[in-house]
Design a protein around this motif. Structure first.
Motif, PDB file in Angstrom:
ATOM      1  N   UNK A 139       0.946  -0.975   0.010  1.00  0.00           N
ATOM      2  CA  UNK A 139      -0.213  -0.157   0.162  1.00  0.00           C
ATOM      3  C   UNK A 139       0.720   0.909   0.289  1.00  0.00           C
ATOM      4  N   UNK A 140       1.584   1.292   1.018  1.00  0.00           N
ATOM      5  CA  UNK A 140       2.684   2.865   0.249  1.00  0.00           C
ATOM      6  C   UNK A 140       3.458   3.263  -0.355  1.00  0.00           C
ATOM      7  N   UNK A 141       3.892   1.553  -1.629  1.00  0.00           N
ATOM      8  CA  UNK A 141       4.246   1.566  -2.773  1.00  0.00           C
ATOM      9  C   UNK A 141       3.596   1.543  -3.917  1.00  0.00           C
ATOM     10  N   UNK A 142       2.120   1.829  -3.095  1.00  0.00           N
ATOM     11  CA  UNK A 142       1.122   2.608  -4.034  1.00  0.00           C
ATOM     12  C   UNK A 142       0.351   1.163  -5.117  1.00  0.00           C
ATOM     13  N   UNK A 143       0.465  -0.189  -4.611  1.00  0.00           N
ATOM     14  CA  UNK A 143      -0.052  -1.234  -5.210  1.00  0.00           C
ATOM     15  C   UNK A 143      -1.631  -1.590  -3.936  1.00  0.00           C
ATOM     16  N   UNK A 144      -2.029  -2.599  -4.790  1.00  0.00           N
ATOM     17  CA  UNK A 144      -2.738  -2.846  -4.018  1.00  0.00           C
ATOM     18  C   UNK A 144      -1.996  -4.337  -3.285  1.00  0.00           C
ATOM     19  N   UNK A 145      -2.870  -5.557  -2.475  1.00  0.00           N
ATOM     20  CA  UNK A 145      -2.629  -6.776  -2.123  1.00  0.00           C
ATOM     21  C   UNK A 145      -2.786  -7.307  -3.026  1.00  0.00           C
ATOM     22  N   UNK A 146      -1.952  -8.466  -3.598  1.00  0.00           N
ATOM     23  CA  UNK A 146      -3.155  -9.334  -4.182  1.00  0.00           C
ATOM     24  C   UNK A 146      -2.109 -10.551  -4.067  1.00  0.00           C
ATOM     25  N   UNK A 147      -2.294 -11.496  -5.465  1.00  0.00           N
ATOM     26  CA  UNK A 147      -1.474 -12.996  -5.306  1.00  0.00           C
ATOM     27  C   UNK A 147      -2.693 -14.006  -4.354  1.00  0.00           C
ATOM     28  N   UNK A 148      -3.981 -13.547  -4.595  1.00  0.00           N
ATOM     29  CA  UNK A 148      -4.993 -14.060  -3.055  1.00  0.00           C
ATOM     30  C   UNK A 148      -4.978 -14.395  -1.904  1.00  0.00           C
ATOM     31  N   UNK A 149      -4.143 -12.728  -1.317  1.00  0.00           N
ATOM     32  CA  UNK A 149      -3.838 -12.680  -0.316  1.00  0.00           C
ATOM     33  C   UNK A 149      -4.984 -13.054   1.068  1.00  0.00           C
ATOM     34  N   UNK A 233      -8.028  -9.752  -8.650  1.00  0.00           N
ATOM     35  CA  UNK A 233      -6.830  -8.414  -7.413  1.00  0.00           C
ATOM     36  C   UNK A 233      -5.943  -8.492  -8.529  1.00  0.00           C
ATOM     37  N   UNK A 234      -5.450  -8.743  -9.390  1.00  0.00           N
ATOM     38  CA  UNK A 234      -4.029  -8.781 -10.283  1.00  0.00           C
ATOM     39  C   UNK A 234      -4.903  -7.488 -11.168  1.00  0.00           C
ATOM     40  N   UNK A 235      -6.475  -7.057 -11.394  1.00  0.00           N
ATOM     41  CA  UNK A 235      -6.348  -6.653 -12.406  1.00  0.00           C
ATOM     42  C   UNK A 235      -6.643  -4.881 -11.540  1.00  0.00           C
ATOM     43  N   UNK A 236      -6.633  -5.005 -10.208  1.00  0.00           N
ATOM     44  CA  UNK A 236      -6.952  -4.364  -9.360  1.00  0.00           C
ATOM     45  C   UNK A 236      -5.186  -4.081  -8.865  1.00  0.00           C
ATOM     46  N   UNK A 237      -4.644  -4.183  -9.275  1.00  0.00           N
ATOM     47  CA  UNK A 237      -2.656  -4.603  -9.654  1.00  0.00           C
ATOM     48  C   UNK A 237      -2.615  -3.362 -10.760  1.00  0.00           C
ATOM     49  N   UNK A 238      -3.162  -3.973 -11.628  1.00  0.00           N
ATOM     50  CA  UNK A 238      -2.485  -3.565 -12.707  1.00  0.00           C
ATOM     51  C   UNK A 238      -2.716  -1.768 -13.230  1.00  0.00           C
ATOM     52  N   UNK A 239      -4.678  -1.429 -12.171  1.00  0.00           N
ATOM     53  CA  UNK A 239      -4.758  -0.092 -12.486  1.00  0.00           C
ATOM     54  C   UNK A 239      -4.342   0.380 -10.972  1.00  0.00           C
ATOM     55  N   UNK A 240      -3.714   0.044  -9.641  1.00  0.00           N
ATOM     56  CA  UNK A 240      -3.024   0.681  -8.907  1.00  0.00           C
ATOM     57  C   UNK A 240      -1.651   1.363  -9.427  1.00  0.00           C
ATOM     58  N   UNK A 241      -0.787   0.085 -10.628  1.00  0.00           N
ATOM     59  CA  UNK A 241       0.286   0.199 -10.580  1.00  0.00           C
ATOM     60  C   UNK A 241       0.331   0.952 -11.862  1.00  0.00           C
TER      61      UNK A 241
END
Length: 264
Positions: A139-149, A233-241
């Motif tokens: 989150x501080x790196x402007x990502x979401x937490x993904x990897x189905x975790x 969650x990987x689509x959310x990563x693509x958006x956040x990144x």
């Protein structure tokens, strides 16, 4: 398969998978993740192994995804569908380890950060040395937490603590992780592997078919909604990144200009 960064040692009823990239932090490059997936899959037809221990070195488990890995740079190059496909490897890694029929035990020394923390949550039990710590810098790196975790984390510590751990990106020490339920056992520094072996030997002494069926039943009960809550969650990563915050935060992280990012 031959491994560049892993060793697999088999004993009577259990095995130890050891990660050592030789970089001092065991960053999860795509090559290492492919090896970890292959290692987990190698136990699919192994009916003699009832427990599998996953460990790093004596000093560190993993610093998480290797942000310097040229092969892993999916933020700007390639077609959109290619970038999306490339992001499957993280969730596939964790899902593959969670699907293993053997009981899996993660032995943690030093730090266990980001994707390393996600991988540890995919294991059945976690053991950590007293000075070990876990952290999610996403989150501080402007990502979401993904990897189905996220469902695995919520299951382990509950929603409120999952938010504290995920959103703030702060260190979770081994004593606090034990109190929260993030880890199951804490040992003296350097003792996590011995404790993991102790547990593995106990599991290996049990009727293997009963162990496997029990694990599958418990996981089915606990994980029934996981796919429904993580499929994007990987689509959310693509958006956040794709935000302007992402490259700035990652640059500060890689060049250690921000004290929030110490140790990982």
């Amino acid at each position: 398969m031959s491994y560049q960064y892993l060793t697999i040692d088999k004993f009577d009823g259990y095995a130890i998978v050891s990660i050592d990239r030789g970089d001092g932090i065991n960053a999860l490059s795509r090559q290492l993740m492919r090896e970890l997936i292959a290692a987990a899959e190698s136990f699919a037809d192994d009916l003699d192994t009832t427990a599998v221990i996953l460990r790093g070195t004596d000093r560190v488990f993993s610093a998480g995804a290797d942000l310097r890995d040229p092969e892993g740079n999916t933020s700007s190059k390639g077609k959109l569908i290619e970038r999306r496909h490339a992001l499957k490897i993280g969730p596939d890694l964790c899902d593959t380890w969670e699907r293993m029929e053997q009981i899996t035990i993660c032995a943690i020394e030093g730090f266990c950060i980001g994707g390393g923390s996600a991988l540890s949550l995919a294991c059945d039990w976690r053991v950590a040395g007293a000075s070990a710590y876990m952290r999610l810098p996403e989150i501080p790196l402007a990502m979401n937490m993904s990897w189905h975790s996220i469902p695995r984390l919520v299951r382990a510590v509950g929603p409120s603590r999952a938010k504290l751990y995920t959103v703030l990106g702060e260190k979770l020490t081994a004593p606090q992780a034990l109190d929260w339920g993030m880890i199951d056992f804490m040992t003296a520094d350097g003792g996590s592997l011995d404790k993991a072996i102790e547990l593995a030997v106990k599991v290996a002494a049990l009727p293997p078919i009963s162990v496997r069926m029990s694990k599958e039943s418990i996981n089915m009960a606990a994980n029934a909604l996981n796919q429904a809550t993580t499929f994007m969650d990987r689509d959310q990563f693509m958006l956040s990144s794709s935000s302007s915050d992402f490259p700035e935060a990652v640059d500060a992280f890689l060049n250690k200009r921000d004290p929030k990012f110490d140790g990982g």
